[in-house]
Write a protein that holds these residues in place. Structure first.
Motif, short mmCIF file in Angstrom:
data_model
loop_
_atom_site.label_atom_id
_atom_site.label_comp_id
_atom_site.label_asym_id
_atom_site.label_seq_id
_atom_site.Cartn_x
_atom_site.Cartn_y
_atom_site.Cartn_z
N LYS A 59 0.85 -1.19 0.00
CA LYS A 59 0.00 0.00 0.00
C LYS A 59 0.89 1.24 0.00
CE LYS A 59 -3.64 -2.68 0.64
NZ LYS A 59 -4.62 -2.94 -0.45
N GLU A 72 -4.90 7.26 0.86
CA GLU A 72 -4.35 6.06 0.22
C GLU A 72 -4.27 6.26 -1.28
OE1 GLU A 72 -6.06 2.36 1.39
OE2 GLU A 72 -4.90 1.20 -0.07
N THR A 74 -3.00 4.59 -5.21
CA THR A 74 -2.79 3.34 -5.93
C THR A 74 -1.30 3.10 -6.08
OG1 THR A 74 -4.84 3.64 -7.17
CG2 THR A 74 -3.22 2.10 -8.07
N ALA A 77 2.18 -0.74 -10.19
CA ALA A 77 1.77 -2.10 -10.56
C ALA A 77 2.51 -2.51 -11.83
CB ALA A 77 0.26 -2.17 -10.78
N THR A 134 -0.03 9.97 -7.60
CA THR A 134 -1.41 9.56 -7.91
C THR A 134 -1.42 8.42 -8.92
OG1 THR A 134 -2.20 11.79 -7.44
CG2 THR A 134 -3.64 10.37 -8.76
N SER A 135 -0.52 8.45 -9.88
CA SER A 135 -0.40 7.36 -10.86
C SER A 135 1.08 7.08 -11.11
CB SER A 135 -1.11 7.74 -12.17
OG SER A 135 -0.48 8.86 -12.77
#
Length: 371
Positions: A59, A72, A74, A77, A134-135
């Motif tokens: 996380k 929180e 993302t 990934a 944020t990304s």
């Protein structure tokens, strides 16, 4: 002099403040959670905390008010189809799908990149964010390098990027250090990369592989803010230093009582001054002779002083992980945290130390909030 310190531990993130000349533990966030990394961004005041919940995954959280409230995010990934290299020590090993195991490095971009963040992970992916976390985007130019398939885990099951150095005067130049995968450098903001380890050697490999740049195990790399062509590396096989912008590395022989360890910090204004936490290598990983000390060089590694004032006088088996030693912007204040929950701070460049706590959880990372 910094007045705030973040301590990431196996049981949460601790916030320390200096008031009236004394350091004290204040907030305790994410109680019970493994906090693998933290970051304070001096450009906008944001604080980040990376958590590893094991079964529930990795996380990432962000705070704009020094931890009073957390948002929180993302986490990075890996794209579908990404694979990690086969374990070179397993016969007939096959590449396996890559997924995020741990956030092992978080750094800000340059002053000219106000929302840029870099993230190093296990199993070896470098991610970039241009919107303050944020990304995230995988830096595919490094991930797709054929040499990556030679990387392997050093202490961890998979390879990991633990050190990210953004050139303070040229944000297009970034260097990352990988256990085990060497030191990779980009001059064009991540478009292309070169592995630059000339001078390093790996005694843990067969002799014919000792100079292979892709199997080097730099435990930690730091860059001098005042002379960016100078970097220090605490490597599995000793201490190395470059003074030519990572074109070549030179073995440093003067660190006592041992050249093995995980952590290194460099003085912000004096590139020849650096600190280390010596230990016995390989299967032991304890302080030399059971005596916990800090080593400091002020002459580029030709000689070193063994610093003991204020540190344990009896047998001690504290080990300091690679991110658990930090120095503030003044170069006078240092913090070091250990696997057995000891936290020490020095305000005179390491000449003397005060014990802040002996009862914290195992400490993964200490970081000053810098200006």
């Amino acid at each position: 002099m910094s007045a705030r310190l973040h301590v990431a531990t196996r049981k949460g993130l601790f916030h320390l403040k200096r008031h009236s000349g004394q350091w004290s533990i204040g907030r305790h966030d994410f109680e019970g959670a493994h906090v693998s990394m933290s970051l304070h961004d001096p450009r906008n005041g944001m604080t980040y905390a990376a958590l590893n919940h094991g079964h529930f995954g990795v996380k990432l959280h962000r705070s704009s008010d020094q931890g009073a409230n957390w948002e929180e995010l993302t986490p990075p990934a890996y794209p579908e189809g990404a694979v990690k290299g086969a374990d070179p020590f397993t016969a007939n090993g096959e590449p396996k799908p890559a997924s995020l195991n741990e956030i092992w490095a978080l750094e800000t971009g340059g002053r000219d990149q106000p929302d840029r963040l870099w993230c190093g992970t296990i199993p070896g992916g470098l991610f970039r964010s241009d919107d303050a976390g944020t990304s995230w985007q995988l830096v595919e130019s490094l991930w797709n390098a054929p040499e990556r398939m030679q990387w392997f885990g050093g202490g961890k099951d998979d390879p990991g990027i633990h050190s990210i150095c953004v050139h303070p005067k040229n944000s297009q130049q970034v260097a990352v250090a990988i256990s085990c995968g060497g030191v990779w450098v980009t001059q064009d903001d991540g478009a292309t990369w070169n592995c630059q380890t000339t001078g390093m050697f790996a005694e843990y490999m067969p002799p014919e592989q000792a100079d292979n740049p892709n199997v080097q195990d730099p435990h930690r790399m730091v860059q001098s803010p005042s002379r960016p062509d100078t970097c220090w590396v605490q490597h599995h096989n000793g201490v190395f230093r470059t003074t030519d912008g990572i074109q070549s590395w030179h073995a440093i022989e003067g660190i006592q009582p041992s050249k093995f360890g995980f952590a290194v910090a460099v003085h912000p204004q004096r590139p020849d001054t650096a600190w280390f936490v010596p230990a016995v290598k390989d299967e032991n990983r304890v302080p030399v002779g059971g005596k916990f000390v800090i080593a400091r060089t002020t002459d580029g590694g030709q000689t070193s002083q063994v610093l003991t004032k204020g540190l344990p006088t009896g047998k001690s088996y504290d080990i300091v992980y690679r991110h658990a030693l930090d120095v503030d912007d003044s170069g006078d204040v240092l913090a070091v945290g250990s696997t057995t929950g000891n936290l020490w701070i020095s305000e005179d460049g390491g000449d003397s130390w005060q014990t802040i706590s002996s009862n914290l959880p195992p400490i993964y990372c200490v970081r000053f909030a810098k200006a």
